[in-house]
Design a protein around this motif. Sequence first.
Motif, PDB file in Angstrom:
ATOM      1  N   GLN A  40       0.797  -1.141  -0.017  1.00 37.40           N
ATOM      2  CA  GLN A  40      -0.153  -0.250   0.075  1.00 37.40           C
ATOM      3  C   GLN A  40       0.587   1.554   0.205  1.00 37.40           C
ATOM      4  OE1 GLN A  40      -2.232  -0.007   3.095  1.00 37.40           O
ATOM      5  NE2 GLN A  40      -4.293   2.521   2.589  1.00 37.40           N
ATOM      6  N   LYS A  41       0.681   2.427  -0.856  1.00 35.46           N
ATOM      7  CA  LYS A  41       1.485   3.575  -0.844  1.00 35.46           C
ATOM      8  C   LYS A  41      -0.025   4.615  -1.016  1.00 35.46           C
ATOM      9  CE  LYS A  41       3.977   6.491  -3.654  1.00 35.46           C
ATOM     10  NZ  LYS A  41       4.508   6.617  -5.384  1.00 35.46           N
ATOM     11  N   GLU A  42       0.432   5.687   0.201  1.00 27.09           N
ATOM     12  CA  GLU A  42      -0.521   6.735   1.004  1.00 27.09           C
ATOM     13  C   GLU A  42       0.320   7.938   1.050  1.00 27.09           C
ATOM     14  OE1 GLU A  42      -2.156   6.005   4.439  1.00 27.09           O
ATOM     15  OE2 GLU A  42      -3.512   3.622   3.104  1.00 27.09           O
ATOM     16  N   GLY A  43      -0.117   9.012   0.844  1.00 29.97           N
ATOM     17  CA  GLY A  43       0.293  10.222   0.670  1.00 29.97           C
ATOM     18  C   GLY A  43       0.636  11.109  -0.670  1.00 29.97           C
ATOM     19  N   THR A  54       5.625  10.184   2.275  1.00 33.47           N
ATOM     20  CA  THR A  54       4.890   9.415   1.414  1.00 33.47           C
ATOM     21  C   THR A  54       4.985   7.969   2.531  1.00 33.47           C
ATOM     22  OG1 THR A  54       4.971   9.961  -0.705  1.00 33.47           O
ATOM     23  CG2 THR A  54       4.682   7.668  -0.010  1.00 33.47           C
ATOM     24  N   ARG A  55       3.298   7.094   2.920  1.00 27.86           N
ATOM     25  CA  ARG A  55       3.096   6.048   3.622  1.00 27.86           C
ATOM     26  C   ARG A  55       3.652   4.656   3.037  1.00 27.86           C
ATOM     27  NH1 ARG A  55       1.863   9.587   7.406  1.00 27.86           N
ATOM     28  NH2 ARG A  55       2.466   9.136   9.546  1.00 27.86           N
ATOM     29  N   TYR A  56       4.312   4.075   3.345  1.00 24.24           N
ATOM     30  CA  TYR A  56       4.772   2.864   2.539  1.00 24.24           C
ATOM     31  C   TYR A  56       4.091   1.969   3.550  1.00 24.24           C
ATOM     32  CZ  TYR A  56       6.707   5.203  -1.575  1.00 24.24           C
ATOM     33  OH  TYR A  56       7.312   5.786  -2.258  1.00 24.24           O
TER      34      TYR A  56
END
Length: 519
Positions: A40-43, A54-56
């Motif tokens: 998952q990748k957010e930000g 960015t959060r992984y």
Amino acid sequence: MSARLKSDQRAIAVVELLGTTTECDDFEQALAERRWPVLQKEGGPATAMTARTTRYVLECRFPGSRVNARRGARERIEVVGDELQLDLNVEVTDLVVRDPEARPDWFAYERPAADDPPANPPTRRARWRRRVRRWCAERLAPYRTGRHISAPSRSRAEELATRMLPGAVAPSPRVTVRRSIGAADPDPGAVIGRRRRETREMVKLCHAAAALMIMSSLIARLWPQGLAAWWVLGVVSVAALGLAAHWLTRIMPGQPGAALGTALALGVAMAAFGTMIEASGGSGGPSGALGLVLVAAGYAVFTGIRLLVRQWTWRVVAPWLLPAVLPLVLGFFPSLGLGLHALYLDAFGLNLEDVEIPRLWQLIATVRLGLAVNLWLIALAGLGYLQHLHWCVRDRWPAYTLLGFFALLLLWTGVWSLGLETAARAGNDAVRAAASRQAVDAYYGIAPQWVCVRPIGPADRVHVDGGEFHPSRPYVKIGDAAGTAVLWDPAEKGALKMPMNKLRIVPVDEPPEKCATSG
């Protein structure tokens, strides 16, 4: 770390990265090289000029033990960030646990015709024959008669035994299932253990059994010296027995009484084996306990090196292992062990050419010298255990420095203290024993012995190299080579070299005051 290495552990990590799109791409490429999938990748969105958070959520796969694996996952990710100079923080790490059930095994077989209802009332003999055939079919039928099935119950196993499979032979309507020889059907609702856990617990149980056997052998050796000499070994034995009971409860879930009884039986059996091994050594022979300790030490060193090889690629391990393998390869040339013989003979003022040494003893001396030289492998094995337990992932230079110093110390100890110095010390001890008219111990194919020497013919016609020959004196025969006997004269403290065809050499158990010159 190479992607070809076996991944023992899988950890889920939440990583916060403050960086530009270029830095995010570099980080994702590094993860792809290690085969760590991004779940998952957010930000963002970030740009090539502006940094965003960015959060992984990623899965980190790496070899090693489950002990300290969460810390190992965090430090491995931080090493990636340090290599790429990223503003990276690992927020969460946890292990992914996938351990399937260890379901009972079943074997499909075709029911014998004896199971069919008889047309007429059977005789007693026919009933017994039917029972015997049924028992043989259920308990002794070979495994190749049908499918191998893994199922939690008999009903599910019978369903799978009659199921049509593409490409397989259609099962007969008489097919049923059985367990392995002597195994009972599992009880309904019984706790089913985990497959990988049982394997790990079995390996741990084997190590506990080996520890119990070694401790029992050492206790049997130290028993005459009283409790103060072996109480620590007794505490270790009790601890190993307790761990064995704990692991057996995990192997046999829901059966604590059976696990405890099995642990006690295992302890008694290993104690008996260890005592028998020590007793088999005899009063004056080699100690069985010390032999077990040496075998256990060799196993521990080999395991540590194996763990190190599994952690790294061969390109990294080869520079470490080549110096260790070289003495083992050179061990196929037995003449290299003659260095020990040369130091031993030097105490008598002799050279290797003066005494002929059997090739077998040369090989044994070479192996012994090679083991002494490779004592530094203990440090290498220690590095393997540190890597396996994830204690040497980041900030490795303190551990490397300490292990390097320890390796040099062990190398010096092996080459000098356990190798060359022991040969020189054995030679000096042999000279002192000869001067004191005592028995001289053998040394790797060199077997000095007291002898009386009688000349064949007049004594003055026997050629002597190194001194004057006195037939009335007892000598120590060091050996011979090319028809020339080498005798050590304790009175003159020198070696005499004389042709063997001119002498009659008579071994004696103890050196007499004066040897007979004739007869």
